[in-house]
Design a protein around this motif. Structure first.
Motif, PDB file in Angstrom:
ATOM      1  N   SER A   1     -12.558   0.658  -4.784  1.00 57.84           N
ATOM      2  CA  SER A   1     -12.542   1.331  -3.494  1.00 57.84           C
ATOM      3  C   SER A   1     -13.640   0.754  -2.623  1.00 57.84           C
ATOM      4  CB  SER A   1     -12.765   2.840  -3.688  1.00 57.84           C
ATOM      5  OG  SER A   1     -12.918   3.502  -2.450  1.00 57.84           O
ATOM      6  N   THR A   2     -13.353   0.643  -1.348  1.00 61.02           N
ATOM      7  CA  THR A   2     -14.343   0.093  -0.419  1.00 61.02           C
ATOM      8  C   THR A   2     -15.174   1.163   0.262  1.00 61.02           C
ATOM      9  OG1 THR A   2     -12.691   0.111   1.364  1.00 61.02           O
ATOM     10  CG2 THR A   2     -12.887  -1.907   0.043  1.00 61.02           C
ATOM     11  N   GLY A   3     -14.899   2.453  -0.030  1.00 63.19           N
ATOM     12  CA  GLY A   3     -15.655   3.539   0.592  1.00 63.19           C
ATOM     13  C   GLY A   3     -15.066   4.885   0.219  1.00 63.19           C
ATOM     14  N   PRO A   4     -15.792   5.956   0.464  1.00 65.16           N
ATOM     15  CA  PRO A   4     -15.297   7.301   0.120  1.00 65.16           C
ATOM     16  C   PRO A   4     -14.008   7.623   0.886  1.00 65.16           C
ATOM     17  CG  PRO A   4     -17.642   7.344   0.632  1.00 65.16           C
ATOM     18  CD  PRO A   4     -17.142   5.999   1.059  1.00 65.16           C
ATOM     19  N   HIS A   5     -12.951   7.938   0.141  1.00 62.23           N
ATOM     20  CA  HIS A   5     -11.680   8.304   0.789  1.00 62.23           C
ATOM     21  C   HIS A   5     -10.750   8.916  -0.254  1.00 62.23           C
ATOM     22  CE1 HIS A   5     -10.407   4.513  -1.082  1.00 62.23           C
ATOM     23  NE2 HIS A   5      -9.135   4.879  -0.827  1.00 62.23           N
ATOM     24  N   LEU A   6      -9.634   9.462   0.229  1.00 58.30           N
ATOM     25  CA  LEU A   6      -8.573   9.991  -0.640  1.00 58.30           C
ATOM     26  C   LEU A   6      -7.315   9.148  -0.438  1.00 58.30           C
ATOM     27  CD1 LEU A   6      -7.240  12.129  -2.498  1.00 58.30           C
ATOM     28  CD2 LEU A   6      -6.648  13.392  -0.395  1.00 58.30           C
ATOM     29  N   HIS A   7      -6.807   8.599  -1.537  1.00 60.18           N
ATOM     30  CA  HIS A   7      -5.530   7.880  -1.521  1.00 60.18           C
ATOM     31  C   HIS A   7      -4.457   8.874  -1.968  1.00 60.18           C
ATOM     32  CE1 HIS A   7      -2.815   4.355  -2.054  1.00 60.18           C
ATOM     33  NE2 HIS A   7      -2.289   5.127  -3.013  1.00 60.18           N
ATOM     34  N   TYR A   8      -3.475   9.152  -1.064  1.00 58.98           N
ATOM     35  CA  TYR A   8      -2.461  10.194  -1.312  1.00 58.98           C
ATOM     36  C   TYR A   8      -1.072   9.562  -1.275  1.00 58.98           C
ATOM     37  CZ  TYR A   8       0.431  14.328  -0.335  1.00 58.98           C
ATOM     38  OH  TYR A   8       1.401  15.318  -0.366  1.00 58.98           O
ATOM     39  N   GLU A   9      -0.294   9.823  -2.336  1.00 61.37           N
ATOM     40  CA  GLU A   9       1.071   9.281  -2.424  1.00 61.37           C
ATOM     41  C   GLU A   9       2.074  10.409  -2.634  1.00 61.37           C
ATOM     42  OE1 GLU A   9       1.443   6.342  -5.457  1.00 61.37           O
ATOM     43  OE2 GLU A   9      -0.224   5.115  -4.731  1.00 61.37           O
TER      44      GLU A   9
ATOM     45  N   HIS B   1       0.891  -1.172   0.000  1.00 62.85           N
ATOM     46  CA  HIS B   1       0.000   0.000   0.000  1.00 62.85           C
ATOM     47  C   HIS B   1       0.924   1.216   0.000  1.00 62.85           C
ATOM     48  CE1 HIS B   1      -2.984   2.913   1.859  1.00 62.85           C
ATOM     49  NE2 HIS B   1      -3.595   2.465   0.765  1.00 62.85           N
ATOM     50  N   ASN B   2       1.098   1.819  -1.179  1.00 57.92           N
ATOM     51  CA  ASN B   2       2.111   2.851  -1.368  1.00 57.92           C
ATOM     52  C   ASN B   2       1.633   4.255  -1.019  1.00 57.92           C
ATOM     53  OD1 ASN B   2       4.031   0.995  -2.271  1.00 57.92           O
ATOM     54  ND2 ASN B   2       3.250   1.101  -4.392  1.00 57.92           N
ATOM     55  N   GLY B   3       0.448   4.345  -0.478  1.00 61.29           N
ATOM     56  CA  GLY B   3      -0.062   5.670  -0.129  1.00 61.29           C
ATOM     57  C   GLY B   3      -0.658   5.700   1.267  1.00 61.29           C
ATOM     58  N   THR B   4      -1.241   6.840   1.589  1.00 61.33           N
ATOM     59  CA  THR B   4      -1.931   7.029   2.861  1.00 61.33           C
ATOM     60  C   THR B   4      -3.376   7.387   2.555  1.00 61.33           C
ATOM     61  OG1 THR B   4       0.121   7.861   3.859  1.00 61.33           O
ATOM     62  CG2 THR B   4      -1.949   8.284   5.038  1.00 61.33           C
ATOM     63  N   ASP B   5      -4.286   6.629   3.184  1.00 62.72           N
ATOM     64  CA  ASP B   5      -5.717   6.837   2.929  1.00 62.72           C
ATOM     65  C   ASP B   5      -6.330   7.687   4.039  1.00 62.72           C
ATOM     66  OD1 ASP B   5      -5.458   5.316   0.689  1.00 62.72           O
ATOM     67  OD2 ASP B   5      -6.299   3.490   1.594  1.00 62.72           O
ATOM     68  N   PHE B   6      -7.178   8.646   3.619  1.00 63.89           N
ATOM     69  CA  PHE B   6      -7.924   9.494   4.562  1.00 63.89           C
ATOM     70  C   PHE B   6      -9.412   9.355   4.264  1.00 63.89           C
ATOM     71  CE2 PHE B   6      -3.762  11.425   4.127  1.00 63.89           C
ATOM     72  CZ  PHE B   6      -3.406  11.691   5.442  1.00 63.89           C
ATOM     73  N   ALA B   7     -10.167   8.899   5.257  1.00 62.65           N
ATOM     74  CA  ALA B   7     -11.619   8.780   5.083  1.00 62.65           C
ATOM     75  C   ALA B   7     -12.235  10.175   5.097  1.00 62.65           C
ATOM     76  CB  ALA B   7     -12.208   7.910   6.195  1.00 62.65           C
ATOM     77  N   MET B   8     -12.952  10.486   4.023  1.00 58.19           N
ATOM     78  CA  MET B   8     -13.575  11.816   3.923  1.00 58.19           C
ATOM     79  C   MET B   8     -14.785  11.754   3.006  1.00 58.19           C
ATOM     80  SD  MET B   8     -10.853  13.866   1.489  1.00 58.19           S
ATOM     81  CE  MET B   8      -9.615  13.895   2.775  1.00 58.19           C
ATOM     82  N   PRO B   9     -15.749  12.621   3.183  1.00 55.42           N
ATOM     83  CA  PRO B   9     -16.956  12.615   2.331  1.00 55.42           C
ATOM     84  C   PRO B   9     -16.619  12.883   0.883  1.00 55.42           C
ATOM     85  CG  PRO B   9     -17.288  13.961   4.300  1.00 55.42           C
ATOM     86  CD  PRO B   9     -15.819  13.645   4.240  1.00 55.42           C
ATOM     87  N   ILE B  10     -17.431  12.324   0.008  1.00 54.18           N
ATOM     88  CA  ILE B  10     -17.260  12.584  -1.422  1.00 54.18           C
ATOM     89  C   ILE B  10     -17.451  14.082  -1.691  1.00 54.18           C
ATOM     90  CG2 ILE B  10     -18.236  12.150  -3.717  1.00 54.18           C
ATOM     91  CD1 ILE B  10     -19.033   9.379  -2.750  1.00 54.18           C
TER      92      ILE B  10
END
Length: 569
Positions: A498-506, A423-432
């Motif tokens: 994707s399993t849910g609304p989030h931002l994948h940041y690398e 998993h090469n990034g960091t995920d942040f759960a956030m609304p669409i």
């Protein structure tokens, strides 16, 4: 007397009733006394006695010797009174005074018998009802005699030159020359120039500008559409709220002349009708007087509430909190009793403060001692020695705080296959739809859609770092665009696998993925040379105001001041 009148023909009643009523009610003697009271000065009503001639007939004295209008009237009254005692030859009556004289030869009357008096309880109820038209007529005659004025037809030809009391008007026009008086107010009003008056319209719930303009401004639908096209912000009239108001003037035909509406205390629009009938639209921009004020306080509980307790506006508190949290964590680093001073500038318009902005802040606590001043050349905050508070590369590509739902893990194993699936990034759960911002300046390399990554964006930054943003709902930039730190580049989403609304940041350094939460970020910018000297000269009075601690209005250089030089950082 009443019996006599009832026995006479209608034509005789017409002649005798007024005089008989006068004699019966008032009496001839009283009539003479009243007249002489008005004719002789210094005599009271109770003491005047009229001398009578030796050959005067019994009853009413005769003043035939005095050829005056009054004597003539009394002579008529005497002769008519005699009619109640004896016959009057018809030859002595004038033809103009009766009608159909051939119906009778003479008129006689019996002695007057007074009617039986009414009981007291009925007298009040009948008061005013026993006087008929004849009684009212003789009352008018007596009033005319008493005031010294006689009708023209009561004066004989021989007495045409007799003096008559002066008639007058009690209307006071207030000027000497009657020719100057205009007694036609409508004519005067018609000659006045129409002066349009300002009126205020308050918007009602559900009201539309088109209907209001037709009913109150005399505008047609096509003219309304043309006006909306000319407005710099047509939403002022199409999306107004109940309670809003505007001022306007109309001409004498009810058609719009001028309209003034303010969007806020600073900006608005002015609409004027030109001579040709077209509407001209002008923008209104009001500039306030900049005022600086120093606030001071100490931390007691949360920093935000402590700042609000000093009198700072909510906007200034938000800006101050966002500024300081770049340097330290309030929950961990702030302590009760820490002191702070804040210099704020606001625009003053009509005693109302607008657009408050922080110019400088000094925080002195157990774990932090920090002074920051806003630079006028780029709106960036620097320390007194020229170090920028803003990093060259931001740790987070968004504003606010969101839960970290999945960490960077290059050795993560797939839960089903058991194989290594980094998993090469960091995920942040956030609304669409949450805005995603650029952490630093750079240029967009990609803005495409992928079956697994969904919609994604790649940016190459000026320091060589590269960042990637996956599972976006919308990209706000395209390949080749230049972006700066803080610019919006996309909206978060839930596209791709994707399993849910989030931002994948690398974050990639030297083309290799790294942990964005631990990677060493480039140093912040710093002023050098002439830029540093200009900034320090500009910051000097602000720093002095912070150190003085004197709260209230101060006079220092404002943030609108333009520093010389450029940022060498």
């Amino acid at each position: 007397m009443l019996r006599i009148l009832h026995s006479l023909p209608r034509t005789h009643k017409f002649l005798l009733l007024p005089v008989a009523t006068m004699v019966t009610v008032l009496g001839a003697q009283k009539l003479l006394t009243t007249y002489h009271d008005h004719s002789q000065s210094g005599a009271s009503v109770e003491s005047v006695f009229v001398p009578l001639a030796d050959d005067a007939a019994p009853g009413v004295p005769s003043l035939a010797q005095a050829k005056t209008p009054v004597a003539t009237a009394i002579d008529h009254a005497s002769r008519l009174l005699d009619a109640t005692r004896d016959k009057i030859p018809l030859s002595e009556l004038q033809a103009s005074e009766i009608i159909d004289l051939d119906v009778i030869d003479s008129a006689t009357a019996s002695t007057f018998e007074a009617p039986r008096p009414l009981p007291a309880d009925r007298l009040a109820a009948n008061t005013g009802a026993r006087l008929d038209d004849g009684a009212r007529h003789i009352a008018i005659v007596i009033g005319t005699l008493g005031s010294g004025m006689l009708a023209a037809d009561s004066v004989s030809a021989t007495d045409a030159q007799a003096p008559v009391a002066d008639a007058t008007s009690y209307e006071d026009y207030g000027i000497d020359n009657f020719d100057e008086v205009s007694f036609l107010p409508l004519e005067i009003a018609a000659q006045k120039t129409y002066v349009p008056q300002w009126k205020t319209h308050i918007v009602n719930t559900g009201e539309t500008f088109a209907i209001m303009a037709k009913n109150e401004l005399g505008m047609g639908y096509s003219e309304v559409l043309g006006l909306l096209d000319e407005l710099p912000d047509p939403h002022m009239f199409t999306r107004w709220r109940a309670g809003q108001s505007f001022d306007y003037q109309v001409d004498k035909n009810g058609k719009l002349l001028t309209l003034k509406m303010m969007k806020n205390i600073r900006a608005g629009v002015l609409i004027n009708r030109q001579e040709g009938g077209d509407l001209e639209v002008k923008a209104i921009e009001r500039k306030g007087e900049p005022v600086q004020r120093l606030y001071a306080g100490s931390v007691s509980g949360s920093f935000a509430r402590s700042a609000e307790a000093t009198g700072l506006s909510s906007g200034a508190v938000t800006e101050l909190t966002h500024l300081l949290k770049k340097k330290f964590d309030f929950r961990r680093d702030s302590r009760r009793g820490d002191d702070f001073q804040v210099l704020v500038e606001s625009d003053m318009i009509d005693d109302e403060t607008l657009d408050s902005r922080v110019l400088a802040v000094k925080y002195r606590g157990q774990r932090l001692d920090l002074t920051l001043v806003r630079s006028a050349m780029n709106d960036t905050f620097y320390t007194p020695d020229g170090h920028s508070l803003d990093p060259a590369f931001s740790r987070y590509p968004f504003d606010g705080s969101y839960r970290l739902s999945s960490n960077f893990n290059p050795n993560r194993k797939h839960p089903i296959t058991g194989r290594t699936s980094p998993h090469n990034g960091t995920d942040f759960a956030m609304p669409i739809g949450t805005p995603v911002t650029a952490p630093a300046g750079g240029r967009v390399e990609r803005s495409v859609k992928h079956y697994a990554a969904g919609r994604y964006v790649v940016i190459r930054h000026d320091n060589g770092y590269r960042t990637r943003y996956l599972h976006l709902s919308k990209a706000l930039v395209k390949k080749g665009d230049r972006v700066e730190m803080g610019d919006r580049i996309a909206l978060s989403g839930n596209t791709g696998r994707s399993t849910g609304p989030h931002l994948h940041y690398e974050v990639h350094v030297n083309n290799a993925p790294t942990n964005a939460m631990k990677v060493k970020l480039p140093e912040n910018t710093r002023l050098h040379g002439d830029s540093l000297v200009a900034f320090q000269q500009h910051a000097k009075p602000m720093i002095a105001a912070l150190e003085s601690g004197d709260t209230g209005t101060v006079s220092v250089a404002t943030s609108r001041h333009s520093d010389n030089g450029s940022d060498d950082g």
